[in-house]
Scaffold this active site. Structure first.
Site, PDB file in Angstrom:
ATOM      1  N   LYS A   1       0.829  -1.228   0.000  1.00 46.86           N
ATOM      2  CA  LYS A   1       0.000   0.000   0.000  1.00 46.86           C
ATOM      3  C   LYS A   1       0.848   1.257   0.000  1.00 46.86           C
ATOM      4  O   LYS A   1       0.625   2.170  -0.778  1.00 46.86           O
ATOM      5  CB  LYS A   1      -0.905   0.067   1.235  1.00 46.86           C
ATOM      6  CG  LYS A   1      -1.985  -0.963   1.308  1.00 46.86           C
ATOM      7  CD  LYS A   1      -2.936  -0.673   2.456  1.00 46.86           C
ATOM      8  CE  LYS A   1      -2.302  -0.652   3.843  1.00 46.86           C
ATOM      9  NZ  LYS A   1      -1.758  -1.947   4.301  1.00 46.86           N
TER      10      LYS A   1
ATOM     11  N   ARG B   1     -10.117   1.137   8.591  1.00 49.13           N
ATOM     12  CA  ARG B   1      -9.670  -0.216   8.924  1.00 49.13           C
ATOM     13  C   ARG B   1     -10.746  -0.977   9.686  1.00 49.13           C
ATOM     14  O   ARG B   1     -10.545  -2.141  10.012  1.00 49.13           O
ATOM     15  CB  ARG B   1      -8.413  -0.136   9.794  1.00 49.13           C
ATOM     16  CG  ARG B   1      -7.115  -0.432   9.032  1.00 49.13           C
ATOM     17  CD  ARG B   1      -5.988  -0.285  10.029  1.00 49.13           C
ATOM     18  NE  ARG B   1      -4.769  -0.920   9.683  1.00 49.13           N
ATOM     19  CZ  ARG B   1      -3.722  -0.293   9.139  1.00 49.13           C
ATOM     20  NH1 ARG B   1      -3.799   0.955   8.768  1.00 49.13           N
ATOM     21  NH2 ARG B   1      -2.584  -0.946   8.943  1.00 49.13           N
TER      22      ARG B   1
ATOM     23  N   ARG C   1      -1.381  -8.274  13.165  1.00 52.14           N
ATOM     24  CA  ARG C   1      -1.924  -7.328  12.178  1.00 52.14           C
ATOM     25  C   ARG C   1      -2.730  -8.060  11.105  1.00 52.14           C
ATOM     26  O   ARG C   1      -3.762  -7.558  10.654  1.00 52.14           O
ATOM     27  CB  ARG C   1      -0.783  -6.506  11.557  1.00 52.14           C
ATOM     28  CG  ARG C   1      -0.330  -5.386  12.487  1.00 52.14           C
ATOM     29  CD  ARG C   1       1.144  -5.088  12.325  1.00 52.14           C
ATOM     30  NE  ARG C   1       1.432  -4.311  11.152  1.00 52.14           N
ATOM     31  CZ  ARG C   1       2.649  -4.239  10.590  1.00 52.14           C
ATOM     32  NH1 ARG C   1       3.658  -4.921  11.092  1.00 52.14           N
ATOM     33  NH2 ARG C   1       2.849  -3.481   9.556  1.00 52.14           N
TER      34      ARG C   1
ATOM     35  N   ARG D   1      10.713  -0.577  11.076  1.00 53.47           N
ATOM     36  CA  ARG D   1       9.584  -0.202  11.940  1.00 53.47           C
ATOM     37  C   ARG D   1       9.498  -1.124  13.144  1.00 53.47           C
ATOM     38  O   ARG D   1       9.733  -2.326  13.037  1.00 53.47           O
ATOM     39  CB  ARG D   1       8.274  -0.284  11.157  1.00 53.47           C
ATOM     40  CG  ARG D   1       8.046   0.909  10.290  1.00 53.47           C
ATOM     41  CD  ARG D   1       6.866   0.750   9.359  1.00 53.47           C
ATOM     42  NE  ARG D   1       5.679   0.131   9.945  1.00 53.47           N
ATOM     43  CZ  ARG D   1       4.499   0.066   9.320  1.00 53.47           C
ATOM     44  NH1 ARG D   1       4.371   0.579   8.108  1.00 53.47           N
ATOM     45  NH2 ARG D   1       3.464  -0.507   9.891  1.00 53.47           N
TER      46      ARG D   1
ATOM     47  N   ARG E   1      11.566  -4.976   5.046  1.00 49.61           N
ATOM     48  CA  ARG E   1      11.169  -3.580   4.797  1.00 49.61           C
ATOM     49  C   ARG E   1      12.011  -2.607   5.631  1.00 49.61           C
ATOM     50  O   ARG E   1      12.263  -2.823   6.798  1.00 49.61           O
ATOM     51  CB  ARG E   1       9.693  -3.408   5.153  1.00 49.61           C
ATOM     52  CG  ARG E   1       9.257  -1.953   5.135  1.00 49.61           C
ATOM     53  CD  ARG E   1       7.794  -1.802   4.922  1.00 49.61           C
ATOM     54  NE  ARG E   1       6.977  -2.217   6.039  1.00 49.61           N
ATOM     55  CZ  ARG E   1       5.638  -2.162   6.017  1.00 49.61           C
ATOM     56  NH1 ARG E   1       5.001  -1.729   4.945  1.00 49.61           N
ATOM     57  NH2 ARG E   1       4.956  -2.549   7.078  1.00 49.61           N
TER      58      ARG E   1
HETATM   59  P1  AMP Z   1       0.367   1.083   8.629  1.00 49.84           P
HETATM   60  O1  AMP Z   1       1.487   2.023   8.424  1.00 49.84           O
HETATM   61  O2  AMP Z   1      -0.832   1.426   7.770  1.00 49.84           O
HETATM   62  O3  AMP Z   1       0.773  -0.363   8.493  1.00 49.84           O
HETATM   63  O4  AMP Z   1      -0.129   1.273  10.148  1.00 49.84           O
HETATM   64  C1  AMP Z   1       0.726   0.970  11.234  1.00 49.84           C
HETATM   65  C2  AMP Z   1      -0.081   0.791  12.494  1.00 49.84           C
HETATM   66  O5  AMP Z   1      -0.752   2.022  12.822  1.00 49.84           O
HETATM   67  C3  AMP Z   1      -1.201  -0.250  12.431  1.00 49.84           C
HETATM   68  O6  AMP Z   1      -0.735  -1.567  12.668  1.00 49.84           O
HETATM   69  C4  AMP Z   1      -2.132   0.245  13.553  1.00 49.84           C
HETATM   70  O7  AMP Z   1      -1.605  -0.085  14.832  1.00 49.84           O
HETATM   71  C5  AMP Z   1      -2.032   1.757  13.388  1.00 49.84           C
HETATM   72  N1  AMP Z   1      -3.064   2.253  12.447  1.00 49.84           N
HETATM   73  C6  AMP Z   1      -2.855   2.771  11.206  1.00 49.84           C
HETATM   74  N2  AMP Z   1      -4.022   3.114  10.624  1.00 49.84           N
HETATM   75  C7  AMP Z   1      -4.997   2.785  11.514  1.00 49.84           C
HETATM   76  C8  AMP Z   1      -6.420   2.855  11.503  1.00 49.84           C
HETATM   77  N3  AMP Z   1      -7.096   3.324  10.430  1.00 49.84           N
HETATM   78  N4  AMP Z   1      -7.099   2.445  12.604  1.00 49.84           N
HETATM   79  C9  AMP Z   1      -6.441   1.972  13.679  1.00 49.84           C
HETATM   80  N5  AMP Z   1      -5.118   1.838  13.758  1.00 49.84           N
HETATM   81  C10 AMP Z   1      -4.379   2.245  12.682  1.00 49.84           C
END
Ligand code: AMP
Length: 223
Positions: free
Chosen positions: A17, A93, A176, A165, A132
């Protein structure tokens, strides 16, 4: 003809993404609204929202809806969204977030016109996530094997140091993925036929995946 691209990109952690979003934004100049990036910025700036969010993120859990929705609302109300259109990445989400988003988009009169659904075999995700790396300055995403920087550990764009990360480990990924399957994947059903969805085979290379997305976005703009 769609005169603005109002997009949502979906897919589990490691589906690409963030990488595809960078390419979409570079070519189509839409506003990139990534809740993960917003949380990482809030954490590094040590804001209140960042402190709360990090407890959840480090365990691979979702940040509570009220924190997340407030952050998105603030960003969607800014003027550049009206001018350029938007690309939502990592939000919504949950069905609750999708419902809140519908209300926000009605308020700004910018309904979604496409959902890009990245499909990838879960076996590939562990390898992608463990390799990553991200630039600590600009957030550009690399992979040590599939998309390495010219100099190991250093961002090609600004020389920033690359880091891994805190949630990119096998245990975090398991949580996740379970969250994605339980809470996020059903969002496609929430939209039903009201928004067009393209499914893209995201196990292909970065350029192949982008070529499919690019063709679709060009046709949306020109139809
Ligand atoms: P990402 O960078 O999109 O993989 O997001 C990293 C982490 O941020 C996720 O595993 C969640 O813990 C948190 N996070 C990101 N977007 C959301 C969302 N829309 N709702 C809840 N938690 C989020």
């Amino acid at each position: 003809m769609a005169n603005k691209l109002n997009l949502l990109i979906m897919g589990p952690a490691g589906s690409g993404k963030g990488t595809q979003s960078e390419k979409i934004v570079e070519k189509f100049d839409v506003v990139h609204l990534s809740t993960g990036d917003m949380f990482r910025a809030a954490i590094s700036n040590q804001t209140e929202a960042g402190k709360k969010a990090s407890e959840f993120i480090d365990q691979g859990l979702l940040v509570p809806d009220e924190i997340t929705i407030a952050l998105v609302e603030e960003r969607l109300m800014q003027a550049d969204v009206q001018e350029k259109g938007y690309l939502l990445d990592g939000f919504p989400r949950t069905i609750g977030q999708a419902e809140a988003l519908s209300q926000l988009l009605a308020k700004i009169q910018m309904p979604l016109n496409l959902i890009i659904d990245l499909k990838v075999d879960e076996k590939l995700l562990v390898e992608r996530i463990s390799g990553r790396r991200m630039c600590e300055v600009c957030g550009t995403i690399y992979h040590i094997t599939y998309n390495p920087p010219a100099v190991s550990g250093v961002c090609d764009l600004d020389g920033g140091k690359l880091y891994q990360r805190s949630d990119d480990n096998e245990a975090g990924l398991k949580v996740r993925l379970a969250e994605y399957n339980k809470s996020t994947a059903p969002i496609i059903g929430y939209y039903g036929d009201s928004v067009e969805v393209i499914e893209v085979d995201a196990s292909q290379t970065v350029d192949q995946v982008f070529a499919s997305i690019d063709t679709k976005l060009e046709s949306l703009l020109n139809d």
